[in-house]
Enzyme design. Structure first.
Site, mmCIF file in Angstrom:
data_model
loop_
_atom_site.group_PDB
_atom_site.id
_atom_site.type_symbol
_atom_site.label_atom_id
_atom_site.label_comp_id
_atom_site.label_asym_id
_atom_site.label_seq_id
_atom_site.Cartn_x
_atom_site.Cartn_y
_atom_site.Cartn_z
ATOM 1 N N GLY A 163 0.543 -1.483 -0.096
ATOM 2 C CA GLY A 163 0.067 0.028 -0.062
ATOM 3 C C GLY A 163 0.862 1.244 -0.018
ATOM 4 C CE1 TYR A 204 -9.071 -0.222 -7.936
ATOM 5 C CE2 TYR A 204 -7.616 0.085 -9.408
ATOM 6 C CZ TYR A 204 -8.370 -0.886 -8.484
ATOM 7 O OH TYR A 204 -7.824 -1.931 -8.222
ATOM 8 C CB CYS A 256 -18.444 0.167 -27.785
ATOM 9 S SG CYS A 256 -18.240 0.422 -29.442
ATOM 10 C CD GLU A 257 -19.417 -0.153 -21.646
ATOM 11 O OE1 GLU A 257 -19.666 1.048 -20.869
ATOM 12 O OE2 GLU A 257 -20.032 -1.181 -21.638
HETATM 13 N N1 PLP Z 1 -1.257 -7.266 -0.027
HETATM 14 C C1 PLP Z 1 -2.671 -7.376 -0.233
HETATM 15 C C2 PLP Z 1 -3.401 -8.269 0.672
HETATM 16 C C3 PLP Z 1 -3.349 -6.674 -1.150
HETATM 17 O O1 PLP Z 1 -4.688 -6.817 -1.245
HETATM 18 C C4 PLP Z 1 -2.464 -5.774 -1.956
HETATM 19 C C5 PLP Z 1 -3.349 -5.032 -2.883
HETATM 20 O O2 PLP Z 1 -4.492 -5.056 -3.216
HETATM 21 C C6 PLP Z 1 -1.327 -5.340 -1.715
HETATM 22 C C7 PLP Z 1 -0.831 -6.054 -1.023
HETATM 23 C C8 PLP Z 1 -0.327 -4.744 -2.572
HETATM 24 O O3 PLP Z 1 -0.920 -3.409 -2.582
HETATM 25 P P1 PLP Z 1 -0.034 -2.250 -3.271
HETATM 26 O O4 PLP Z 1 0.013 -2.589 -4.837
HETATM 27 O O5 PLP Z 1 -0.989 -1.016 -3.053
HETATM 28 O O6 PLP Z 1 1.278 -2.010 -2.611
#
Ligand code: PLP
Length: 403
Positions: A224, A308, A334-335
């Site tokens: 994340g 997103y 076609c969207e």
């Molecule tokens: N770990 C889990 C369980 C996830 O669901 C995700 C993304 O969906 C990630 C890691 C990786 O997230 P990111 O690409 O934002 O680092």
């Protein structure tokens, strides 16, 4: 994040000539740089990195990362098998599926990978099926809202992911009833997280929960880490996050006298900046209110802007010094597949080559054959070399699964 240099643009134009458009291109050096920066930011806690392969699952990229020392986080049996195919040992693969049936967990265990359990219902089935024979981790939902984009938050109270932090005692009861060997605790609060405190608070939730599980020694802090999508933006300050996490890990070790191995599961951080989608402007269409640029790709190849509301910088590398004008860049599906609304770009002429930046993560892996367009190729650039790591699909590929 910065605009492409003249060298990079020349290189990308040559790739488009050699491989055609649309095409995904990844720069191996950027993947190595990102990996090394993250590894060094977390060196004080000696964290193990397991690349979230859902971001970019091409086996060539997985083995590039494995050469650097990375393991893999997989979310489906298909991903596990692809990682094994890429040569990743099963001991370096974790399996973090969303709400799987026990049969899928059984398959993962047969393949030798480490499973993370994400619901009390699955934990009970896991206990009944495997008792104390198979170690596992538990994914905890910490009830923490992370990042600005609601569409990629996974750790808040109403999210489907993980076992609610309010139910950790219930999980501990199941663990003791069935003698389940819980060796790890896992958390992932979502994508695009820049605030170090989110990682600290999530880790604290895990360290507190560990008191209820005596075998726990792995703390998987998920992924994340925010990456830059706009010029002038920076990635998350991973050095700060790494230092803070090392500090609270140390405090936990001091007060509990237990071991604490840190795992990370970054996706975007390792591969987002490395990738771009090359596309040709096929049509410039003026309507009374808007000038559209139509390209030879669409939401079938890069769905992030539509799914997103993600922002991707677009560069016109055929005419970088053209007079800037306002365009709405749209796909050929076609969207209503709008990549960018009212975007200032150097004058776009039909035939110009456009580069969609920061498309290495969740670009190709989310691509489909919608509207029966084959998927584009993937190219890996390493120093002066480039090679096709997935060929362009053909009409025959569209036919392969039909009865
Ligand atoms: N770990 C889990 C369980 C996830 O669901 C995700 C993304 O969906 C990630 C890691 C990786 O997230 P990111 O690409 O934002 O680092």
């Amino acid at each position: 994040m910065r605009q492409l240099s003249k060298n990079d643009s020349d290189r990308l134009r040559a790739l488009a000539t050699q491989y055609g458009t649309p095409a995904y291109a990844y720069d191996a050096e950027i993947i190595r740089r990102q990996y090394q920066r993250l590894e060094s930011a977390f060196s004080a806690s000696n964290a193990k990195i397991r690349f979230a392969m859902k971001a970019l699952s091409n086996p060539a990229v997985l083995s590039l990362l494995a050469d650097l020392g990375s393991g893999v986080d997989a979310v489906s049996i298909g991903e596990v098998r692809l990682a094994l195919h890429a040569g990743i040992p099963s001991s370096d693969i974790s399996f973090t599926p969303s709400l799987p049936p026990i049969e899928v967990v059984q398959q993962a265990i047969d393949l030798g990978v480490h499973v993370t359990v994400d619901s009390l219902s699955l934990l009970e089935k896991f206990g009944r099926t495997f008792g104390s024979e198979v170690p596992c981790s538990l994914r905890i939902n910490p009830h923490i809202k992370a990042g600005a984009n609601k569409k990629v938050q996974t750790g808040h109270k109403k999210s489907k992911f993980g076992i609610s932090v309010d139910f950790v005692e219930r999980a501990a009861d199941l663990v003791s009833n069935y003698g389940i060997k819980v060796v790890g605790l896992h958390v992932h609060t979502g994508s695009d997280v820049a605030d170090a405190e989110i990682f600290v608070r999530s880790a604290e939730v895990l360290f507190a929960a560990a008191e209820l599980f005596e075998d726990v020694e792995i703390f998987d802090l998920g992924g994340g880490f925010k990456v830059a999508y706009r010029f002038g933006e920076n990635d998350a300050d991973v050095e700060l996050i790494g230092a803070k996490c090392a500090q609270i890990r140390e405090q936990y070790i001091q007060r509990s006298g237990r071991r604490a191995e840190i795992w990370l599961e970054p996706g975007k951080y390792l591969v987002s900046a490395s990738g771009c989608l090359l596309a040709e402007a096929t049509t410039v269409k003026k309507s009374p209110a808007v000038t559209f640029v139509g390209v030879d790709t669409g939401l079938n190849h890069l769905i992030r802007p539509m799914f997103y509301d993600a922002y991707h910088e677009i560069e016109n590398i055929s005419n970088p010094s053209g007079v800037p004008q306002k365009y709405t860049v749209v796909g050929n599906i076609c969207e209503t597949d709008t990549f960018a609304k009212d975007r200032m770009l150097p004058e776009v002429r039909e035939g110009d080559l456009l580069v969609f930046r920061s498309a290495g993560a969740y670009g190709f892996t989310m691509a489909s054959q919608f509207n029966s367009h084959p998927r584009p190729p993937e190219i890996l650039v390493d120093a002066e070399e480039s090679r096709l790591i997935r060929r362009r699909e053909t009409f025959e590929d569209l036919l392969t699964a039909y009865a």
